[in-house]
Write an enzyme that holds these catalytic residues in place. Structure first.
Site, PDB file in Angstrom:
ATOM      1  N   ASP A 104     -48.959  -0.390   5.259  1.00  0.00           N
ATOM      2  CA  ASP A 104     -47.671  -1.096   5.254  1.00  0.00           C
ATOM      3  C   ASP A 104     -47.878  -2.594   5.452  1.00  0.00           C
ATOM      4  O   ASP A 104     -47.297  -3.409   4.746  1.00  0.00           O
ATOM      5  CB  ASP A 104     -46.717  -0.529   6.315  1.00  0.00           C
ATOM      6  N   ASP A 107     -52.113  -7.115   9.856  1.00  0.00           N
ATOM      7  CA  ASP A 107     -51.778  -8.165  10.817  1.00  0.00           C
ATOM      8  C   ASP A 107     -53.098  -8.766  11.317  1.00  0.00           C
ATOM      9  O   ASP A 107     -53.684  -9.609  10.643  1.00  0.00           O
ATOM     10  CB  ASP A 107     -50.938  -7.505  11.926  1.00  0.00           C
ATOM     11  N   ARG A 169     -37.423   1.837  10.780  1.00  0.00           N
ATOM     12  CA  ARG A 169     -38.295   2.255   9.675  1.00  0.00           C
ATOM     13  C   ARG A 169     -37.508   2.637   8.425  1.00  0.00           C
ATOM     14  O   ARG A 169     -37.994   2.525   7.306  1.00  0.00           O
ATOM     15  CB  ARG A 169     -39.124   3.490  10.076  1.00  0.00           C
TER      16      ARG A 169
HETATM   17  P1  IMP Z   1     -53.407  -4.788  12.871  1.00  0.00           P
HETATM   18  O1  IMP Z   1     -54.381  -3.742  13.343  1.00  0.00           O
HETATM   19  O2  IMP Z   1     -53.206  -5.865  13.898  1.00  0.00           O
HETATM   20  O3  IMP Z   1     -53.735  -5.348  11.523  1.00  0.00           O
HETATM   21  O4  IMP Z   1     -52.000  -4.097  12.821  1.00  0.00           O
HETATM   22  C1  IMP Z   1     -51.641  -3.290  11.808  1.00  0.00           C
HETATM   23  C2  IMP Z   1     -50.522  -2.368  12.221  1.00  0.00           C
HETATM   24  O5  IMP Z   1     -49.660  -2.963  13.185  1.00  0.00           O
HETATM   25  C3  IMP Z   1     -49.653  -2.079  11.040  1.00  0.00           C
HETATM   26  O6  IMP Z   1     -50.105  -0.950  10.339  1.00  0.00           O
HETATM   27  C4  IMP Z   1     -48.282  -1.891  11.634  1.00  0.00           C
HETATM   28  O7  IMP Z   1     -48.116  -0.536  11.979  1.00  0.00           O
HETATM   29  C5  IMP Z   1     -48.308  -2.745  12.861  1.00  0.00           C
HETATM   30  N1  IMP Z   1     -47.634  -4.058  12.660  1.00  0.00           N
HETATM   31  C6  IMP Z   1     -48.230  -5.243  12.406  1.00  0.00           C
HETATM   32  N2  IMP Z   1     -47.339  -6.240  12.249  1.00  0.00           N
HETATM   33  C7  IMP Z   1     -46.122  -5.651  12.398  1.00  0.00           C
HETATM   34  C8  IMP Z   1     -44.768  -6.171  12.325  1.00  0.00           C
HETATM   35  O8  IMP Z   1     -44.501  -7.367  12.082  1.00  0.00           O
HETATM   36  N3  IMP Z   1     -43.777  -5.269  12.520  1.00  0.00           N
HETATM   37  C9  IMP Z   1     -44.020  -3.947  12.776  1.00  0.00           C
HETATM   38  N4  IMP Z   1     -45.257  -3.423  12.848  1.00  0.00           N
HETATM   39  C10 IMP Z   1     -46.305  -4.276  12.660  1.00  0.00           C
HETATM   40 MG    MG Z   2     -49.220   0.988  10.387  1.00  0.00          MG
END
Ligand code: IMP
Ligand code: MG
Length: 179
Positions: A104, A107, A169
Site C-alpha cells: 500500500d 514509508d 481503510r
Molecule cells: P515502513 O516499514 O516504515 O516503510 O512502513 C510501511 C507500513 O507502514 C505500510 O505498509 C503501512 O501499513 C504503514 N504506513 C506507513 N505510512 C502510513 C500512513 O501515512 N498512513 C497509514 N499507514 C502508514
Molecule cells: Mg502495510
C-alpha cells in the site's frame, strides 16, 4: 469531499478515488507489458494492500497469474514503531518464480527491507516491488521500487486501505492528517 474525523484526529481530502483508479490502471498496463510470459505470483501485503490488490489484479491479464497474501506489520498509531511485529507467511514455493510484491505504502522502508530479505532466501527468479503510495523523504532503508503509483510528502494519510488505529481503510479517497 469533506473533512472526516477518525477517533481524535481530523483528516482532509488529498486525492480523489478516480485519480487513484487511473494511476492503478496505468500500473496494471505497465505490468501486463513488462511481465508478459513470466507467470507472476503477486504477493499482497496485508492488511493495507487488500484494496490496491483487488483494484490492480482485476486488470492483470498475464497468463499464469497467481495471488497470495502475506502479513508484515511495523506500524502503530501515526509513527513507525521501528519494529516488525508479525510475518504471516507464504505457503507457495517461490523458487525460480517471478514475485510481484504489492504494498500500500512504503514509508521508512523497514517493512520492505525485512520482507525482501525473507523472500530472497527462498530463491525466487526475480522480485518486483510495486507500491501504490511512496514517501521518498521518509526513506531510511533504501529499497528498490519498480512501480510507484503516487509519491507523497512526509505526511500521515488514511483511506484506500490505509488506516489510523484500524479506522479509515474502507475510504475510496485518500485523506491527510490535519495538523
Ligand atoms: P515502513 O516499514 O516504515 O516503510 O512502513 C510501511 C507500513 O507502514 C505500510 O505498509 C503501512 O501499513 C504503514 N504506513 C506507513 N505510512 C502510513 C500512513 O501515512 N498512513 C497509514 N499507514 C502508514
Ligand atoms: Mg502495510
Amino acid at each position: 469531499m469533506k473533512n472526516i474525523t477518525l477517533l481524535d484526529k481530523e483528516f482532509r481530502p488529498l486525492i480523489d478515488a478516480k485519480t487513484i483508479d487511473q494511476v492503478i490502471s496505468k500500473m496494471a498496463t505497465d505490468m501486463n507489458k513488462d511481465l508478459d510470459g513470466e507467470a507472476p505470483l503477486f504477493l499482497s501485503i496485508l492488511n493495507g494492500s487488500f484494496m490496491f490488490t483487488s483494484d490492480l489484479i482485476k486488470q492483470i491479464t498475464i497468463s499464469g497469474t497467481q495471488i497470495s497474501f502475506i502479513k508484515v506489520a511495523s506500524y502503530s498509531g501515526t509513527s513507525s514503531t521501528g519494529e516488525v511485529k508479525e510475518l504471516i507467511g507464504l505457503k507457495e514455493d517461490i523458487q525460480g518464480r517471478t514475485i510481484v510484491i504489492l504494498e500500500d505504502i512504503i514509508d521508512s522502508g523497514r517493512s520492505m527491507t525485512h520482507l525482501l530479505e525473507y523472500l530472497r532466501n527462498k530463491n525466487p527468479r526475480k522480485i518486483v516491488v510495486a507500491t501504490l503510495f511512496y514517501k521518498p523523504k521518509a526513506a531510511v532503508f533504501k529499497v528498490p521500487i519498480d512501480y510507484v503509483g503516487i509519491p507523497l510528502e512526509n505526511d500521515f494519510i488514511v483511506g484506500r486501505g490505509l488506516d489510523y488505529e484500524g479506522l479509515g481503510r474502507n475510504l475510496p479517497d485518500l485523506y491527510i492528517l490535519n495538523s
